[in-house]
Design an enzyme around this catalytic site. Structure first.
Site, short mmCIF file in Angstrom:
data_model
loop_
_atom_site.label_atom_id
_atom_site.label_comp_id
_atom_site.label_asym_id
_atom_site.label_seq_id
_atom_site.Cartn_x
_atom_site.Cartn_y
_atom_site.Cartn_z
N ASP A 46 0.85 -1.20 0.00
CA ASP A 46 0.00 0.00 0.00
C ASP A 46 0.88 1.25 0.00
OD1 ASP A 46 -3.12 0.85 1.11
OD2 ASP A 46 -1.49 2.29 1.38
N ASN A 54 -1.96 12.87 -4.24
CA ASN A 54 -2.97 13.35 -5.19
C ASN A 54 -3.31 14.81 -4.95
OD1 ASN A 54 -3.80 11.32 -7.04
ND2 ASN A 54 -4.79 10.20 -5.39
N HIS A 59 -4.65 14.35 -9.72
CA HIS A 59 -5.00 12.96 -10.01
C HIS A 59 -4.17 12.37 -11.15
CE1 HIS A 59 -7.80 9.50 -10.15
NE2 HIS A 59 -7.97 9.82 -8.88
N ASP A 63 -1.91 9.08 -10.96
CA ASP A 63 -1.99 7.94 -11.90
C ASP A 63 -0.60 7.56 -12.41
OD1 ASP A 63 -4.70 7.94 -11.57
OD2 ASP A 63 -5.19 8.60 -13.61
N GLU A 90 -4.81 2.31 -4.42
CA GLU A 90 -3.34 2.41 -4.44
C GLU A 90 -2.74 1.23 -3.68
OE1 GLU A 90 -4.52 2.80 -1.18
OE2 GLU A 90 -2.75 4.01 -0.67
P1 GH3 Z 1 -1.76 5.60 4.17
O1 GH3 Z 1 -0.34 6.02 4.27
O2 GH3 Z 1 -2.36 5.30 5.51
O3 GH3 Z 1 -1.95 4.45 3.21
O4 GH3 Z 1 -2.58 6.85 3.61
P2 GH3 Z 1 -3.16 7.08 2.15
O5 GH3 Z 1 -3.37 8.55 1.99
O6 GH3 Z 1 -2.33 6.41 1.13
O7 GH3 Z 1 -4.51 6.26 2.24
P3 GH3 Z 1 -5.98 6.61 1.85
O8 GH3 Z 1 -6.67 5.28 1.78
O9 GH3 Z 1 -6.53 7.64 2.78
O10 GH3 Z 1 -5.91 7.25 0.42
C1 GH3 Z 1 -5.78 6.51 -0.72
C2 GH3 Z 1 -5.82 7.46 -1.87
O11 GH3 Z 1 -5.60 6.77 -3.11
C3 GH3 Z 1 -7.15 8.16 -2.01
C4 GH3 Z 1 -7.54 7.96 -3.45
O12 GH3 Z 1 -7.99 9.12 -4.02
C5 GH3 Z 1 -6.25 7.48 -4.11
N1 GH3 Z 1 -6.48 6.66 -5.26
C6 GH3 Z 1 -7.11 5.45 -5.31
N2 GH3 Z 1 -7.15 4.99 -6.58
C7 GH3 Z 1 -6.54 5.92 -7.36
C8 GH3 Z 1 -6.27 6.02 -8.78
O13 GH3 Z 1 -6.61 5.15 -9.58
N3 GH3 Z 1 -5.61 7.13 -9.20
C9 GH3 Z 1 -5.22 8.11 -8.35
N4 GH3 Z 1 -4.57 9.15 -8.83
N5 GH3 Z 1 -5.46 8.05 -7.03
C10 GH3 Z 1 -6.11 6.98 -6.54
MG MG Z 2 -2.07 4.29 1.16
MG MG Z 3 -4.89 2.01 0.85
#
Ligand code: GH3
Ligand code: MG
Ligand code: MG
Length: 197
Positions: A46, A54, A59, A63, A90
């Site tokens: 992760d 982001n 965004h 990506d 992610e």
């Molecule tokens: P942690 O260190 O605890 O993992 O914090 P985090 O911010 O990584 O975790 P959180 O689950 O709060 O955020 C995950 C983010 O990933 C939020 C979401 O917008 C982003 N995300 C998920 N899928 C995609 C994608 O396909 N593209 C992009 N650019 N961002 C994505």
């Molecule tokens: Mg994360």
């Molecule tokens: Mg996550």
């Protein structure tokens, strides 16, 4: 037809296998490992502070970062029977057949280091670069447990890696209080085991 099947099992953004392919493959590997008594390992990967990434870079920047991380995972984990898949958002998952706890731990650490070494700038975090946390779990599958319990154990370890400061790996252990009750039905091996060759 081959191309269609390929598309149906590939994640469009990153090019690694998709969640559907993982969901199909894990039970198959589980049964195969159970038949022959091989260990089976799972890594859950992760990205750290990705929401902030982001927010900072947009965004499309996020990506692009996901693509780079996926490429790095696929470069480090490349044995023919290994599977790297996008688990969701992610988060990525790797299934490592015939891999002992010690082997899985080494691969996870190499992977963590390779991701940090990419040096993708992340100005919103103290280290200044993108990192990932990794949860590791290994079992010799038995009829008493389900593939999902191995993933749950890796998820518990991932949570512990986050809690302990991120940019680190954690290995599921039956003594780890982070493992929810009931997960102990999965035989998690705390030490390396010999694999018959
Ligand atoms: P942690 O260190 O605890 O993992 O914090 P985090 O911010 O990584 O975790 P959180 O689950 O709060 O955020 C995950 C983010 O990933 C939020 C979401 O917008 C982003 N995300 C998920 N899928 C995609 C994608 O396909 N593209 C992009 N650019 N961002 C994505
Ligand atoms: Mg994360
Ligand atoms: Mg996550």
């Amino acid at each position: 037809m081959v191309e269609l099947a390929q598309q149906a099992s590939t994640d469009g953004l990153t090019g690694v296998a998709n969640r559907r392919r993982f969901d199909e493959m894990l039970p198959k590997e589980w049964r195969r490992a159970m038949r022959v008594g091989d260990p089976l390992s799972v890594l859950l990967i992760d990205i750290d502070h990705f929401k902030a990434f982001n927010d900072r870079y947009g965004h499309p920047g996020g990506d692009e970062c996901l693509r780079m991380i996926a490429d790095t995972i696929a470069t480090v984990i490349r044995r023919p029977h290994d599977l790297v898949a996008r688990y969701g958002g992610e988060e990525f998952v790797a299934v490592l057949p015939v891999t002992t706890p010690e082997g899985a731990k080494q691969i996870a650490e190499s992977l963590r280091a390779a991701i940090a070494a990419l040096g993708v700038p992340h100005a919103a975090v103290p280290g200044g670069a993108v990192t990932a946390s990794i949860g590791v779990a290994t079992t010799i599958p038995s009829g008493d447990s389900l593939p999902a319990s191995l993933v749950a154990a890796a998820d518990g370890a991932l949570y512990a890696a986050k809690r302990n400061g991120r940019n680190r790996i954690a290995v599921a252990d039956p003594l780890d209080p982070a493992s929810p009750p009931g997960e102990h039905a999965v035989m998690l091996l705390a030490s390396p085991i010999r694999v018959a060759s």
